[in-house]
Design an enzyme around this catalytic site. Structure first.
Site, PDB file in Angstrom:
ATOM      1  N   THR A 126       0.825  -1.205   0.000  1.00  0.00           N
ATOM      2  CA  THR A 126       0.000   0.000   0.000  1.00  0.00           C
ATOM      3  C   THR A 126       0.853   1.246   0.000  1.00  0.00           C
ATOM      4  OG1 THR A 126      -1.733   1.258   1.140  1.00  0.00           O
ATOM      5  CG2 THR A 126      -0.242   0.006   2.549  1.00  0.00           C
ATOM      6  N   HIS A 127       0.309   2.314  -0.590  1.00  0.00           N
ATOM      7  CA  HIS A 127       0.956   3.625  -0.560  1.00  0.00           C
ATOM      8  C   HIS A 127       0.212   4.584   0.322  1.00  0.00           C
ATOM      9  CE1 HIS A 127       4.279   3.130  -2.943  1.00  0.00           C
ATOM     10  NE2 HIS A 127       3.695   3.025  -4.115  1.00  0.00           N
TER      11      HIS A 127
ATOM     12  N   GLY B 233      -2.118   6.166   5.975  1.00  0.00           N
ATOM     13  CA  GLY B 233      -3.081   5.839   7.030  1.00  0.00           C
ATOM     14  C   GLY B 233      -3.282   4.337   7.141  1.00  0.00           C
TER      15      GLY B 233
ATOM     16  N   ASP C  51      -7.646  -3.780   0.014  1.00  0.00           N
ATOM     17  CA  ASP C  51      -8.442  -2.887  -0.817  1.00  0.00           C
ATOM     18  C   ASP C  51      -9.732  -2.652  -0.063  1.00  0.00           C
ATOM     19  OD1 ASP C  51      -8.262  -1.524  -3.506  1.00  0.00           O
ATOM     20  OD2 ASP C  51     -10.317  -2.283  -3.531  1.00  0.00           O
ATOM     21  N   SER C  52     -10.079  -1.379   0.049  1.00  0.00           N
ATOM     22  CA  SER C  52     -11.197  -1.058   0.919  1.00  0.00           C
ATOM     23  C   SER C  52     -11.977   0.111   0.383  1.00  0.00           C
ATOM     24  CB  SER C  52     -10.681  -0.762   2.326  1.00  0.00           C
ATOM     25  OG  SER C  52      -9.568   0.103   2.256  1.00  0.00           O
TER      26      SER C  52
ATOM     27  N   GLY D 190      -8.807   9.278   5.676  1.00  0.00           N
ATOM     28  CA  GLY D 190      -9.904   9.096   4.725  1.00  0.00           C
ATOM     29  C   GLY D 190     -11.223   9.657   5.235  1.00  0.00           C
TER      30      GLY D 190
ATOM     31  N   LYS E 273     -10.653   2.020  17.167  1.00  0.00           N
ATOM     32  CA  LYS E 273     -11.019   1.836  15.758  1.00  0.00           C
ATOM     33  C   LYS E 273     -10.636   0.424  15.301  1.00  0.00           C
ATOM     34  CE  LYS E 273     -10.360   3.183  10.991  1.00  0.00           C
ATOM     35  NZ  LYS E 273      -9.608   3.917   9.962  1.00  0.00           N
TER      36      LYS E 273
ATOM     37  N   HIS F 151     -13.551  -2.547   9.833  1.00  0.00           N
ATOM     38  CA  HIS F 151     -13.445  -3.446   8.685  1.00  0.00           C
ATOM     39  C   HIS F 151     -12.014  -3.996   8.555  1.00  0.00           C
ATOM     40  CE1 HIS F 151     -12.538   0.691   7.955  1.00  0.00           C
ATOM     41  NE2 HIS F 151     -12.098   0.511   6.735  1.00  0.00           N
TER      42      HIS F 151
HETATM   43  P1  ITT Z   1      -3.489   1.646  -1.773  1.00  0.00           P
HETATM   44  O1  ITT Z   1      -4.245   1.149  -2.979  1.00  0.00           O
HETATM   45  O2  ITT Z   1      -2.090   2.081  -2.085  1.00  0.00           O
HETATM   46  O3  ITT Z   1      -3.549   0.683  -0.635  1.00  0.00           O
HETATM   47  P2  ITT Z   1      -5.638   3.591  -1.646  1.00  0.00           P
HETATM   48  O4  ITT Z   1      -5.947   4.743  -0.737  1.00  0.00           O
HETATM   49  O5  ITT Z   1      -5.678   3.859  -3.123  1.00  0.00           O
HETATM   50  O6  ITT Z   1      -4.221   2.991  -1.220  1.00  0.00           O
HETATM   51  P3  ITT Z   1      -7.949   1.887  -1.868  1.00  0.00           P
HETATM   52  O7  ITT Z   1      -7.947   1.881  -3.351  1.00  0.00           O
HETATM   53  O8  ITT Z   1      -8.248   0.613  -1.148  1.00  0.00           O
HETATM   54  O9  ITT Z   1      -6.567   2.398  -1.290  1.00  0.00           O
HETATM   55  O10 ITT Z   1      -8.957   3.018  -1.418  1.00  0.00           O
HETATM   56  C1  ITT Z   1      -9.545   2.986  -0.200  1.00  0.00           C
HETATM   57  C2  ITT Z   1     -10.104   4.350   0.114  1.00  0.00           C
HETATM   58  O11 ITT Z   1     -11.231   4.158   0.975  1.00  0.00           O
HETATM   59  C3  ITT Z   1      -9.094   5.177   0.914  1.00  0.00           C
HETATM   60  O12 ITT Z   1      -8.334   6.029   0.087  1.00  0.00           O
HETATM   61  C4  ITT Z   1      -9.986   5.950   1.871  1.00  0.00           C
HETATM   62  O13 ITT Z   1     -10.460   7.102   1.254  1.00  0.00           O
HETATM   63  C5  ITT Z   1     -11.161   4.995   2.084  1.00  0.00           C
HETATM   64  N1  ITT Z   1     -10.945   4.175   3.293  1.00  0.00           N
HETATM   65  C6  ITT Z   1     -10.568   2.872   3.370  1.00  0.00           C
HETATM   66  N2  ITT Z   1     -10.449   2.471   4.635  1.00  0.00           N
HETATM   67  C7  ITT Z   1     -10.747   3.539   5.388  1.00  0.00           C
HETATM   68  C8  ITT Z   1     -10.784   3.764   6.763  1.00  0.00           C
HETATM   69  O14 ITT Z   1     -10.460   2.824   7.652  1.00  0.00           O
HETATM   70  N3  ITT Z   1     -11.126   4.985   7.201  1.00  0.00           N
HETATM   71  C9  ITT Z   1     -11.447   5.960   6.323  1.00  0.00           C
HETATM   72  N4  ITT Z   1     -11.415   5.842   5.010  1.00  0.00           N
HETATM   73  C10 ITT Z   1     -11.063   4.635   4.532  1.00  0.00           C
END
Ligand code: ITT
Length: 199
Positions: free
Chosen positions: A10-11, A14, A72-73, A154, A176, A181
């Site tokens: 991941t990049h 957070g 991925d979230s 996020g 948290k 999740h």
């Molecule tokens: P990587 O792919 O490099 O891991 P990313 O930020 O692009 O980083 P995702 O594509 O999985 O990752 O996007 C997930 C987004 O969902 C993330 O940028 C947040 O905006 C939101 N998100 C995920 N988990 C969260 C959390 O625990 N709290 C708040 N926002 C979250």
């Protein structure tokens, strides 16, 4: 035997922090792509969290030659038909930061009475021998009417956990992680990993 080290694919700083802390407490040794001098730019072309997590884990595993764990979230809002979902990181386009994205979300929910939403995480782990493991986690909640708290990252300031009457942004890291999740998915993953390593 040397303990097995996992690269976190991941990049997102957070996420990286949460993943390191949670996996650390579960006894899984991790390193960041930066520690290896790696930059990972994986196109998230999948339609599901699980597909995207696997794309990231496999790409980083191939680059690093080490087992890699990806998360991925996203935030799925019922009133937005499950959006932004897999597009959570890109919601509103490239120009927005975290605050810009959650303010856009609040604005698009103005006057909307149905506030229910959930966060989802898919975890994927890829090993250099081609084997993979997966796990998932979900946390139900609601979209607040205004941002509250400065913790997390996020969408945390606008994601309310009704049983606690707090947003993720108002919780400590530990609080948290116990509910989130990501915490659930990583705890499920650690069980899978334990079983896999026993084989
Ligand atoms: P990587 O792919 O490099 O891991 P990313 O930020 O692009 O980083 P995702 O594509 O999985 O990752 O996007 C997930 C987004 O969902 C993330 O940028 C947040 O905006 C939101 N998100 C995920 N988990 C969260 C959390 O625990 N709290 C708040 N926002 C979250």
């Amino acid at each position: 035997m040397e303990p097995m080290k996992f690269v976190l694919a991941t990049h997102n700083p957070g996420k990286l922090k949460e993943m390191s802390v949670i996996l650390g407490t579960l006894g899984v040794e991790v390193i960041s792509p930066a520690d290896l001098g790696l930059t990972v730019d994986v196109e998230e072309t999948g339609e599901t969290f699980a597909e995207n997590a696997m794309l990231k884990a496999k790409a980083v595993c191939a680059l690093a030659g080490l087992p890699a764990i990806a998360d991925d979230s996203g935030l799925c809002v019922d009133a937005l038909n499950g959006g932004p979902g897999v597009y959570s990181a890109r919601y509103g386009g490239e120009g927005l930061d975290d605050r810009g994205r959650y303010m856009l979300l609040l604005n698009s929910m103005r006057g909307v009475p149905t506030r229910s939403a959930h966060f989802e995480t898919a975890v994927a782990c890829a090993f250099p021998n081609g084997e993979t493991l997966t796990a998932a986690g979900r946390c139900d909640g609601a979209i607040a009417f205004a941002p509250m708290g400065t913790g997390g990252f996020g969408y945390d300031p606008v994601f309310l956990v009704p049983e606690r009457a707090k947003t993720f942004g108002q919780m400590t890291e530990e609080e948290k992680a116990a509910l989130s999740h990501r915490g659930k998915a990583l705890r499920a993953f650690a069980k899978e990993l334990e079983a896999y390593l026993k084989k």
